[in-house]
Motif scaffolding. Structure first.
Motif, PDB file in Angstrom:
ATOM      1  N   ARG A 228       0.817  -1.209   0.000  1.00  0.00           N
ATOM      2  CA  ARG A 228       0.000   0.000   0.000  1.00  0.00           C
ATOM      3  C   ARG A 228       0.856   1.268   0.000  1.00  0.00           C
ATOM      4  O   ARG A 228       0.680   2.136  -0.850  1.00  0.00           O
ATOM      5  CB  ARG A 228      -0.949   0.011   1.210  1.00  0.00           C
ATOM      6  N   ILE A 229       1.804   1.375   0.912  1.00  0.00           N
ATOM      7  CA  ILE A 229       2.549   2.644   1.048  1.00  0.00           C
ATOM      8  C   ILE A 229       3.533   2.891  -0.088  1.00  0.00           C
ATOM      9  O   ILE A 229       3.890   4.038  -0.352  1.00  0.00           O
ATOM     10  CB  ILE A 229       3.267   2.756   2.425  1.00  0.00           C
ATOM     11  N   PHE A 230       3.954   1.822  -0.768  1.00  0.00           N
ATOM     12  CA  PHE A 230       4.870   2.000  -1.903  1.00  0.00           C
ATOM     13  C   PHE A 230       4.143   1.996  -3.247  1.00  0.00           C
ATOM     14  O   PHE A 230       4.764   2.137  -4.287  1.00  0.00           O
ATOM     15  CB  PHE A 230       5.957   0.917  -1.900  1.00  0.00           C
ATOM     16  N   GLY A 231       2.823   1.815  -3.233  1.00  0.00           N
ATOM     17  CA  GLY A 231       2.048   1.810  -4.470  1.00  0.00           C
ATOM     18  C   GLY A 231       2.393   0.646  -5.379  1.00  0.00           C
ATOM     19  O   GLY A 231       2.472   0.793  -6.598  1.00  0.00           O
ATOM     20  N   LEU A 232       2.564  -0.525  -4.780  1.00  0.00           N
ATOM     21  CA  LEU A 232       2.959  -1.720  -5.541  1.00  0.00           C
ATOM     22  C   LEU A 232       1.737  -2.549  -5.923  1.00  0.00           C
ATOM     23  O   LEU A 232       0.646  -2.354  -5.400  1.00  0.00           O
ATOM     24  CB  LEU A 232       3.903  -2.584  -4.693  1.00  0.00           C
ATOM     25  N   LYS A 233       1.953  -3.486  -6.805  1.00  0.00           N
ATOM     26  CA  LYS A 233       0.932  -4.469  -7.149  1.00  0.00           C
ATOM     27  C   LYS A 233       1.397  -5.804  -6.584  1.00  0.00           C
ATOM     28  O   LYS A 233       2.470  -6.295  -6.941  1.00  0.00           O
ATOM     29  CB  LYS A 233       0.766  -4.567  -8.660  1.00  0.00           C
ATOM     30  N   ALA A 234       0.589  -6.371  -5.687  1.00  0.00           N
ATOM     31  CA  ALA A 234       0.966  -7.640  -5.045  1.00  0.00           C
ATOM     32  C   ALA A 234       0.780  -8.799  -6.013  1.00  0.00           C
ATOM     33  O   ALA A 234      -0.167  -8.817  -6.795  1.00  0.00           O
ATOM     34  CB  ALA A 234       0.123  -7.862  -3.800  1.00  0.00           C
ATOM     35  N   TRP A 235       1.704  -9.773  -5.937  1.00  0.00           N
ATOM     36  CA  TRP A 235       1.531 -11.013  -6.676  1.00  0.00           C
ATOM     37  C   TRP A 235       0.539 -11.865  -5.910  1.00  0.00           C
ATOM     38  O   TRP A 235       0.543 -11.866  -4.676  1.00  0.00           O
ATOM     39  CB  TRP A 235       2.850 -11.775  -6.760  1.00  0.00           C
ATOM     40  N   PRO A 236      -0.277 -12.633  -6.614  1.00  0.00           N
ATOM     41  CA  PRO A 236      -1.178 -13.561  -5.902  1.00  0.00           C
ATOM     42  C   PRO A 236      -0.349 -14.574  -5.121  1.00  0.00           C
ATOM     43  O   PRO A 236       0.666 -15.052  -5.622  1.00  0.00           O
ATOM     44  CB  PRO A 236      -1.969 -14.253  -7.017  1.00  0.00           C
ATOM     45  N   LYS A 237      -0.774 -14.870  -3.911  1.00  0.00           N
ATOM     46  CA  LYS A 237      -0.036 -15.821  -3.063  1.00  0.00           C
ATOM     47  C   LYS A 237      -0.375 -17.241  -3.485  1.00  0.00           C
ATOM     48  O   LYS A 237      -1.491 -17.685  -3.352  1.00  0.00           O
ATOM     49  CB  LYS A 237      -0.381 -15.629  -1.583  1.00  0.00           C
ATOM     50  N   LYS A 238       0.614 -17.931  -4.019  1.00  0.00           N
ATOM     51  CA  LYS A 238       0.451 -19.319  -4.440  1.00  0.00           C
ATOM     52  C   LYS A 238       1.672 -20.106  -4.005  1.00  0.00           C
ATOM     53  O   LYS A 238       2.779 -19.591  -4.013  1.00  0.00           O
ATOM     54  CB  LYS A 238       0.332 -19.420  -5.967  1.00  0.00           C
ATOM     55  N   ARG A 239       1.451 -21.346  -3.642  1.00  0.00           N
ATOM     56  CA  ARG A 239       2.563 -22.242  -3.348  1.00  0.00           C
ATOM     57  C   ARG A 239       3.176 -22.679  -4.675  1.00  0.00           C
ATOM     58  O   ARG A 239       2.461 -22.991  -5.616  1.00  0.00           O
ATOM     59  CB  ARG A 239       2.078 -23.469  -2.577  1.00  0.00           C
ATOM     60  N   SER A 240       4.486 -22.682  -4.735  1.00  0.00           N
ATOM     61  CA  SER A 240       5.136 -23.054  -5.980  1.00  0.00           C
ATOM     62  C   SER A 240       6.536 -23.565  -5.695  1.00  0.00           C
ATOM     63  O   SER A 240       7.140 -23.215  -4.681  1.00  0.00           O
ATOM     64  CB  SER A 240       5.213 -21.828  -6.897  1.00  0.00           C
ATOM     65  N   ASN A 241       7.039 -24.381  -6.605  1.00  0.00           N
ATOM     66  CA  ASN A 241       8.424 -24.845  -6.499  1.00  0.00           C
ATOM     67  C   ASN A 241       9.386 -23.823  -7.071  1.00  0.00           C
ATOM     68  O   ASN A 241      10.589 -23.957  -6.918  1.00  0.00           O
ATOM     69  CB  ASN A 241       8.598 -26.184  -7.222  1.00  0.00           C
ATOM     70  N   THR A 242       8.854 -22.842  -7.771  1.00  0.00           N
ATOM     71  CA  THR A 242       9.697 -21.795  -8.334  1.00  0.00           C
ATOM     72  C   THR A 242       9.488 -20.509  -7.546  1.00  0.00           C
ATOM     73  O   THR A 242       8.434 -20.282  -6.957  1.00  0.00           O
ATOM     74  CB  THR A 242       9.369 -21.547  -9.819  1.00  0.00           C
ATOM     75  N   TYR A 243      10.490 -19.666  -7.569  1.00  0.00           N
ATOM     76  CA  TYR A 243      10.445 -18.408  -6.838  1.00  0.00           C
ATOM     77  C   TYR A 243       9.421 -17.455  -7.467  1.00  0.00           C
ATOM     78  O   TYR A 243       9.383 -17.286  -8.683  1.00  0.00           O
ATOM     79  CB  TYR A 243      11.831 -17.756  -6.835  1.00  0.00           C
ATOM     80  N   ILE A 244       8.603 -16.862  -6.624  1.00  0.00           N
ATOM     81  CA  ILE A 244       7.638 -15.850  -7.050  1.00  0.00           C
ATOM     82  C   ILE A 244       7.890 -14.611  -6.185  1.00  0.00           C
ATOM     83  O   ILE A 244       7.829 -14.697  -4.961  1.00  0.00           O
ATOM     84  CB  ILE A 244       6.188 -16.332  -6.860  1.00  0.00           C
ATOM     85  N   PRO A 245       8.169 -13.464  -6.807  1.00  0.00           N
ATOM     86  CA  PRO A 245       8.393 -12.255  -6.001  1.00  0.00           C
ATOM     87  C   PRO A 245       7.099 -11.820  -5.309  1.00  0.00           C
ATOM     88  O   PRO A 245       6.013 -12.298  -5.646  1.00  0.00           O
ATOM     89  CB  PRO A 245       8.852 -11.220  -7.033  1.00  0.00           C
ATOM     90  N   ASP A 246       7.226 -10.914  -4.357  1.00  0.00           N
ATOM     91  CA  ASP A 246       6.066 -10.477  -3.586  1.00  0.00           C
ATOM     92  C   ASP A 246       5.206  -9.468  -4.324  1.00  0.00           C
ATOM     93  O   ASP A 246       3.992  -9.433  -4.131  1.00  0.00           O
ATOM     94  CB  ASP A 246       6.521  -9.861  -2.248  1.00  0.00           C
ATOM     95  N   ALA A 247       5.832  -8.613  -5.138  1.00  0.00           N
ATOM     96  CA  ALA A 247       5.091  -7.516  -5.754  1.00  0.00           C
ATOM     97  C   ALA A 247       5.827  -7.010  -6.988  1.00  0.00           C
ATOM     98  O   ALA A 247       6.957  -7.419  -7.264  1.00  0.00           O
ATOM     99  CB  ALA A 247       4.919  -6.377  -4.744  1.00  0.00           C
ATOM    100  N   THR A 248       5.164  -6.113  -7.699  1.00  0.00           N
ATOM    101  CA  THR A 248       5.795  -5.421  -8.822  1.00  0.00           C
ATOM    102  C   THR A 248       5.481  -3.938  -8.726  1.00  0.00           C
ATOM    103  O   THR A 248       4.527  -3.527  -8.064  1.00  0.00           O
ATOM    104  CB  THR A 248       5.279  -5.930 -10.195  1.00  0.00           C
ATOM    105  N   ILE A 249       6.311  -3.146  -9.395  1.00  0.00           N
ATOM    106  CA  ILE A 249       6.033  -1.724  -9.548  1.00  0.00           C
ATOM    107  C   ILE A 249       6.249  -1.409 -11.025  1.00  0.00           C
ATOM    108  O   ILE A 249       7.193  -1.913 -11.645  1.00  0.00           O
ATOM    109  CB  ILE A 249       6.913  -0.837  -8.647  1.00  0.00           C
ATOM    110  N   GLN A 250       5.349  -0.608 -11.575  1.00  0.00           N
ATOM    111  CA  GLN A 250       5.472  -0.239 -12.979  1.00  0.00           C
ATOM    112  C   GLN A 250       6.095   1.149 -13.083  1.00  0.00           C
ATOM    113  O   GLN A 250       5.640   2.101 -12.454  1.00  0.00           O
ATOM    114  CB  GLN A 250       4.110  -0.251 -13.672  1.00  0.00           C
ATOM    115  N   ILE A 251       7.161   1.218 -13.872  1.00  0.00           N
ATOM    116  CA  ILE A 251       7.864   2.484 -14.118  1.00  0.00           C
ATOM    117  C   ILE A 251       8.039   2.610 -15.622  1.00  0.00           C
ATOM    118  O   ILE A 251       8.650   1.732 -16.246  1.00  0.00           O
ATOM    119  CB  ILE A 251       9.232   2.527 -13.407  1.00  0.00           C
ATOM    120  N   ASN A 252       7.491   3.672 -16.187  1.00  0.00           N
ATOM    121  CA  ASN A 252       7.580   3.892 -17.639  1.00  0.00           C
ATOM    122  C   ASN A 252       7.144   2.656 -18.428  1.00  0.00           C
ATOM    123  O   ASN A 252       7.840   2.201 -19.329  1.00  0.00           O
ATOM    124  CB  ASN A 252       8.995   4.320 -18.048  1.00  0.00           C
TER     125      ASN A 252
END
Length: 194
Positions: free
Chosen positions: A13-37
């Motif tokens: 919320r405070i950084f204006g990010l978009k959260a990734w959906p929380k899913k269990r996975s064997n591969t790494y999934i980041p917590d969020a993204t931010i769009q710049i340009n």
């Protein structure tokens, strides 16, 4: 875990990010993204208690996990416990941006532990030596299964990042404009990359 999620949701919320959906996975999934340009940047979110001064990372940190973490930006937020807020915490105003170059001292130390081992545990280099000795003495399929187990499950258990790594190597974000400060600093890091 619920408190961890609450802090992470507040960071989103405070950084204006978009959260990734929380899913269990064997591969790494980041917590969020931010769009710049019109470009998305992946973010790993971490919080740490001001009293403890250590950032918890993850269970079973392997070389592959470290390589995945090097591809994302990290946002660290310091908090203190509070009975006056619904989440039971409040951020202190100390927020930091990290990337693979800023976190290199910590990444290098974890890689060394994984490869060389510790006083108690052997490292991957020891396993590679043992693996050579097993060749011809065991079925190759069994050696491959052992290799898979050791390389994928033989990671470090939640190696902490000390606050000193953040204060000495990462960029402190302006708490008066967290989203803008994050964007400007990611742009600066990207521009000065390589």
């Amino acid at each position: 875990m619920v408190q961890d999620d609450t802090r992470e949701e507040e960071q989103v919320r405070i950084f204006g990010l978009k959260a990734w959906p929380k899913k269990r996975s064997n591969t790494y999934i980041p917590d969020a993204t931010i769009q710049i340009n019109n470009e998305d940047y992946e973010i790993e979110l971490k919080t740490y208690n001001v009293e403890r001064g250590l950032v918890s990372t993850a269970r079973n940190v392997t070389l592959n996990k470290i390589d995945s973490w090097k591809k994302v930006y990290w946002v660290f937020s310091e908090y203190e416990k509070s009975t006056k807020t619904s989440g039971g915490f409040r951020f202190t105003g100390n927020h930091y941006l990290g990337d693979k170059n800023m976190l290199k001292p910590w990444f290098d130390r974890q890689r060394e532990k994984l490869l060389e081992g510790t006083k108690t545990y052997g490292g991957l280099r020891h396993w590679r030596q043992a693996k050579k000795l097993l060749e011809g003495a065991m079925e190759q399929a069994d050696i491959d299964r052992l290799d898979n187990t050791i390389c994928k499950k033989g990671g470090l258990n939640d190696p902490s990042i000390p606050r000193s790594i953040l204060t000495e190597h990462c960029v402190k974000l302006d708490s008066r404009d967290l989203q803008g400060s994050l964007i400007r600093n990611i742009e600066h890091v990207r521009k000065n990359k390589n």
